[in-house]
Design a protein around this motif. Structure first.
Motif, PDB file in Angstrom:
ATOM      1  N   ARG A  22      -4.947  -2.228  -9.562  1.00  0.00           N
ATOM      2  CA  ARG A  22      -6.147  -2.553  -8.769  1.00  0.00           C
ATOM      3  C   ARG A  22      -6.882  -3.736  -9.380  1.00  0.00           C
ATOM      4  O   ARG A  22      -6.992  -3.838 -10.608  1.00  0.00           O
ATOM      5  CB  ARG A  22      -7.098  -1.356  -8.701  1.00  0.00           C
ATOM      6  CG  ARG A  22      -6.696  -0.287  -7.718  1.00  0.00           C
ATOM      7  CD  ARG A  22      -7.765   0.783  -7.555  1.00  0.00           C
ATOM      8  NE  ARG A  22      -8.221   1.322  -8.831  1.00  0.00           N
ATOM      9  CZ  ARG A  22      -9.429   1.121  -9.323  1.00  0.00           C
ATOM     10  NH1 ARG A  22     -10.319   0.396  -8.670  1.00  0.00           N
ATOM     11  NH2 ARG A  22      -9.760   1.662 -10.490  1.00  0.00           N
ATOM     12  N   TRP A  46      -5.476   0.328  -1.371  1.00  0.00           N
ATOM     13  CA  TRP A  46      -5.429  -0.986  -2.008  1.00  0.00           C
ATOM     14  C   TRP A  46      -3.972  -1.390  -2.255  1.00  0.00           C
ATOM     15  O   TRP A  46      -3.076  -0.547  -2.295  1.00  0.00           O
ATOM     16  CB  TRP A  46      -6.207  -0.986  -3.324  1.00  0.00           C
ATOM     17  CG  TRP A  46      -5.851   0.154  -4.247  1.00  0.00           C
ATOM     18  CD1 TRP A  46      -6.357   1.415  -4.245  1.00  0.00           C
ATOM     19  CD2 TRP A  46      -4.874   0.119  -5.296  1.00  0.00           C
ATOM     20  NE1 TRP A  46      -5.774   2.181  -5.221  1.00  0.00           N
ATOM     21  CE2 TRP A  46      -4.860   1.408  -5.896  1.00  0.00           C
ATOM     22  CE3 TRP A  46      -4.031  -0.851  -5.813  1.00  0.00           C
ATOM     23  CZ2 TRP A  46      -4.026   1.737  -6.968  1.00  0.00           C
ATOM     24  CZ3 TRP A  46      -3.192  -0.538  -6.875  1.00  0.00           C
ATOM     25  CH2 TRP A  46      -3.202   0.748  -7.445  1.00  0.00           C
ATOM     26  N   ARG A  67       0.812  -1.225   0.000  1.00  0.00           N
ATOM     27  CA  ARG A  67       0.000   0.000   0.000  1.00  0.00           C
ATOM     28  C   ARG A  67       0.841   1.269   0.000  1.00  0.00           C
ATOM     29  O   ARG A  67       0.301   2.374   0.045  1.00  0.00           O
ATOM     30  CB  ARG A  67      -0.957  -0.021   1.199  1.00  0.00           C
ATOM     31  CG  ARG A  67      -1.999  -1.120   1.100  1.00  0.00           C
ATOM     32  CD  ARG A  67      -3.077  -0.982   2.141  1.00  0.00           C
ATOM     33  NE  ARG A  67      -4.096  -2.018   1.995  1.00  0.00           N
ATOM     34  CZ  ARG A  67      -5.239  -2.044   2.674  1.00  0.00           C
ATOM     35  NH1 ARG A  67      -5.496  -1.102   3.572  1.00  0.00           N
ATOM     36  NH2 ARG A  67      -6.107  -3.015   2.470  1.00  0.00           N
ATOM     37  N   GLY A  73     -11.321  -3.637 -11.472  1.00  0.00           N
ATOM     38  CA  GLY A  73     -10.310  -2.600 -11.376  1.00  0.00           C
ATOM     39  C   GLY A  73      -9.740  -2.251 -12.745  1.00  0.00           C
ATOM     40  O   GLY A  73     -10.481  -2.097 -13.719  1.00  0.00           O
ATOM     41  N   GLY A  92      -2.921  -4.164  -4.825  1.00  0.00           N
ATOM     42  CA  GLY A  92      -2.731  -4.398  -6.244  1.00  0.00           C
ATOM     43  C   GLY A  92      -1.838  -5.592  -6.541  1.00  0.00           C
ATOM     44  O   GLY A  92      -1.262  -6.215  -5.646  1.00  0.00           O
TER      45      GLY A  92
END
Length: 268
Positions: free
Chosen positions: A230, A209, A200, A244, A211
């Protein structure tokens, strides 16, 4: 013959005139009048390159000036930097805009031609111009590349300003891309190969988020670099969707890595 008391009246008149002159001088000084101002070019004066060259701060020179994009500034307050023997003395008495961006302080680099500078270098020029505008007094314009003999902007100045605007736009787009696709954390070793992972805080972008790692190919750029993508919610700039940015056409998965893994190891 003069009437009696003539000399007394003359003496009193001279005294009154002297008092008025002193009062006027005091008022001017009280308002910030500089008795040396007549030695300096008036604010907004148009200077030729030959005139500007006289303002290098050496003995007998009328002052210490420099120019950026044709705008002339009085840098006397920064004499230890710009005066003779100073680290930036080469900038004095001329327009060396290019050197502010490139750091080239040779005679070849101390010029005002910015036509081939990169967007990042044009932003550096803008930053320096802002610095001098806020830190030193502007005293005029330099007739030449950026201003004509009437003080009007030339085509070269308009092109430079347009280049700065494009650079600002590019910077804003780059920052947006970084928010959308923050760079991965990465490391490499001869024993373990390459490792990419997301967090993060990766790429210096704080977000809610984590990822997954992906290769990002940018139009016009060579190769790719690792970014975090994402995996939930709507795509960037859209209202609908639940994957995402996974379906962005400029992304590619790493071979041998799980599509939803937060880290990817590529053996040697």
């Amino acid at each position: 013959t003069r009437p009696a008391g003539w000399r007394g009246l003359m003496r009193r008149g001279a005294a009154v005139a002297a008092a008025l002159l002193c009062l006027g001088a005091a008022c001017l000084l009280g308002r910030g009048f500089d008795p040396r101002a007549w030695l300096l070019p008036p604010r907004g004066r148009l200077l030729s390159a030959a005139e500007l060259a006289r303002y290098r701060g050496t003995a007998g020179d009328p002052g210490l000036y420099l120019a950026v994009l044709g705008r002339v500034f009085d840098v006397e307050r920064g004499r230890r930097h710009y005066g003779p023997g100073g680290a930036y003395s080469g900038l004095a008495g001329r327009d060396a805009t290019r050197a502010f961006a490139t750091g080239d302080f040779t005679q070849a680099g101390l010029v005002d031609d910015v036509s081939e500078l990169s967007p990042g270098e044009m932003l550096a020029v803008r930053s320096w111009l802002s610095f001098y505008s806020h830190s030193y007094a502007a005293v005029g314009k330099l007739v030449g590349r950026f201003y004509d003999e009437n003080g009007a902007p030339t085509e070269a100045l308009r092109q430079a300003e347009a280049a700065i605007e494009e650079a600002l736009k590019f910077q804003a787009e780059s920052e947006q891309r970084k928010q959308q696709f923050p760079p991965c954390n990465s490391e490499w070793s001869s024993a373990g190969g390459s490792r990419f992972w997301c967090s993060r805080q990766s790429g210096g972008v704080s977000r809610a988020w984590t990822g997954v790692p992906r290769k990002l190919y940018q139009p016009g750029a060579r190769g790719s670099h690792c970014v975090c993508v994402r995996t939930t919610g709507a795509p960037w700039g859209q209202l609908e969707g639940d994957r995402g940015d996974l379906d962005n056409p400029h992304l590619e998965e790493y071979d041998g890595c799980h599509p939803r893994a937060e880290q990817c190891v590529l053996p040697v």
